[in-house]
Motif scaffolding. Structure first.
Motif, PDB file in Angstrom:
ATOM      1  N   LEU A 145      -0.979  11.272   3.718  1.00  0.00           N
ATOM      2  CA  LEU A 145      -1.042  10.605   2.202  1.00  0.00           C
ATOM      3  C   LEU A 145      -1.514   9.163   2.515  1.00  0.00           C
ATOM      4  N   LEU A 146      -0.680   8.412   3.829  1.00  0.00           N
ATOM      5  CA  LEU A 146      -1.186   6.732   4.230  1.00  0.00           C
ATOM      6  C   LEU A 146      -2.291   7.168   5.314  1.00  0.00           C
ATOM      7  N   ILE A 147      -2.700   8.061   6.029  1.00  0.00           N
ATOM      8  CA  ILE A 147      -3.577   8.214   7.102  1.00  0.00           C
ATOM      9  C   ILE A 147      -4.586   8.485   5.924  1.00  0.00           C
ATOM     10  N   ALA A 148      -4.846   8.925   4.592  1.00  0.00           N
ATOM     11  CA  ALA A 148      -5.789   9.138   4.244  1.00  0.00           C
ATOM     12  C   ALA A 148      -6.695   8.319   3.366  1.00  0.00           C
ATOM     13  N   ALA A 149      -5.412   7.398   2.940  1.00  0.00           N
ATOM     14  CA  ALA A 149      -5.788   6.034   2.181  1.00  0.00           C
ATOM     15  C   ALA A 149      -6.328   5.428   2.829  1.00  0.00           C
ATOM     16  N   GLY A 150      -6.219   4.871   4.755  1.00  0.00           N
ATOM     17  CA  GLY A 150      -6.405   4.483   5.548  1.00  0.00           C
ATOM     18  C   GLY A 150      -7.998   4.958   5.471  1.00  0.00           C
TER      19      GLY A 150
ATOM     20  N   ILE B 290      -0.529   6.096  -4.928  1.00  0.00           N
ATOM     21  CA  ILE B 290      -0.809   6.422  -5.848  1.00  0.00           C
ATOM     22  C   ILE B 290       0.673   8.458  -6.129  1.00  0.00           C
ATOM     23  N   ALA B 291       0.221   9.356  -4.917  1.00  0.00           N
ATOM     24  CA  ALA B 291       0.630   9.885  -5.000  1.00  0.00           C
ATOM     25  C   ALA B 291       1.761  10.059  -4.189  1.00  0.00           C
ATOM     26  N   ILE B 292       1.725   8.953  -3.474  1.00  0.00           N
ATOM     27  CA  ILE B 292       3.366   8.828  -2.661  1.00  0.00           C
ATOM     28  C   ILE B 292       4.049   8.355  -3.164  1.00  0.00           C
ATOM     29  N   PHE B 293       4.088   6.958  -4.620  1.00  0.00           N
ATOM     30  CA  PHE B 293       4.462   7.496  -4.822  1.00  0.00           C
ATOM     31  C   PHE B 293       5.250   8.317  -6.577  1.00  0.00           C
ATOM     32  N   ARG B 294       4.263   8.894  -6.054  1.00  0.00           N
ATOM     33  CA  ARG B 294       5.084  10.425  -7.069  1.00  0.00           C
ATOM     34  C   ARG B 294       5.698  10.900  -6.338  1.00  0.00           C
ATOM     35  N   TYR B 295       6.453  10.707  -5.675  1.00  0.00           N
ATOM     36  CA  TYR B 295       7.752  11.665  -4.782  1.00  0.00           C
ATOM     37  C   TYR B 295       8.395  12.515  -5.596  1.00  0.00           C
ATOM     38  N   LYS B 296       9.289  11.588  -6.938  1.00  0.00           N
ATOM     39  CA  LYS B 296      10.147  12.776  -7.398  1.00  0.00           C
ATOM     40  C   LYS B 296      10.024  13.821  -8.466  1.00  0.00           C
ATOM     41  N   ASN B 297       7.894  13.742  -8.448  1.00  0.00           N
ATOM     42  CA  ASN B 297       7.490  14.382  -9.047  1.00  0.00           C
ATOM     43  C   ASN B 297       6.429  15.565  -8.489  1.00  0.00           C
TER      44      ASN B 297
END
Length: 136
Positions: free
Chosen positions: A10-15, A56-63
């Motif tokens: 997801l970080l690579i996609a955001a980058g 946002i998807a990175i920080f939704r790791y709990k759900n």
């Protein structure tokens, strides 16, 4: 947990969506000027929305379900962006010998690949959690 492999994807996609749009040109205008994503506000907004969805998807790791859904929405957004670029490339004058299309038109494809890899890893985690819950 942020140390999972889908976080890297997801970080690579955001980058790719937020960083490389300033490096690679999208196409060359008929007056021989290079068009970047910053020249078209709607293209810039779509790329930045894609990067924002990835973050946002990175920080939704709990759900994991919402993380997976955000990944799918991001893939759909990138497909719309890719469709716009295909339409734009068909309407930009140019021939096969001297192409006027830029490498930046392929950035949504790169982003789609990394988002698909992230969704695959999220699905794998979800399946692992479900199998552990069955054992209890």
């Amino acid at each position: 947990m942020l140390q999972r492999v889908q976080t890297l994807y997801l970080l690579i996609a955001a980058g790719v969506s937020a960083g490389l749009i300033f490096v690679f040109e999208l196409w060359t205008a008929p007056n021989c000027s290079k068009v970047f994503a910053t020249h078209a506000a709607y293209v810039l907004a779509a790329f930045l929305a894609s990067a924002f969805l990835s973050i946002i998807a990175i920080f939704r790791y709990k759900n994991r379900k919402s993380q997976f859904t955000l990944g799918r929405l991001n893939i759909i957004l990138n497909f719309f962006l890719l469709g716009f670029f295909v339409y734009q490339s068909l309407s930009v004058s140019g021939e096969t010998a001297v192409s006027k299309k830029g490498i930046g038109m392929l950035l949504p494809i790169v982003s789609i690949v990394f988002l698909a890899l992230a969704n695959k890893a999220i699905k794998k985690d979800e399946d692992l959690v479900k199998s552990v819950d069955r054992l209890r």
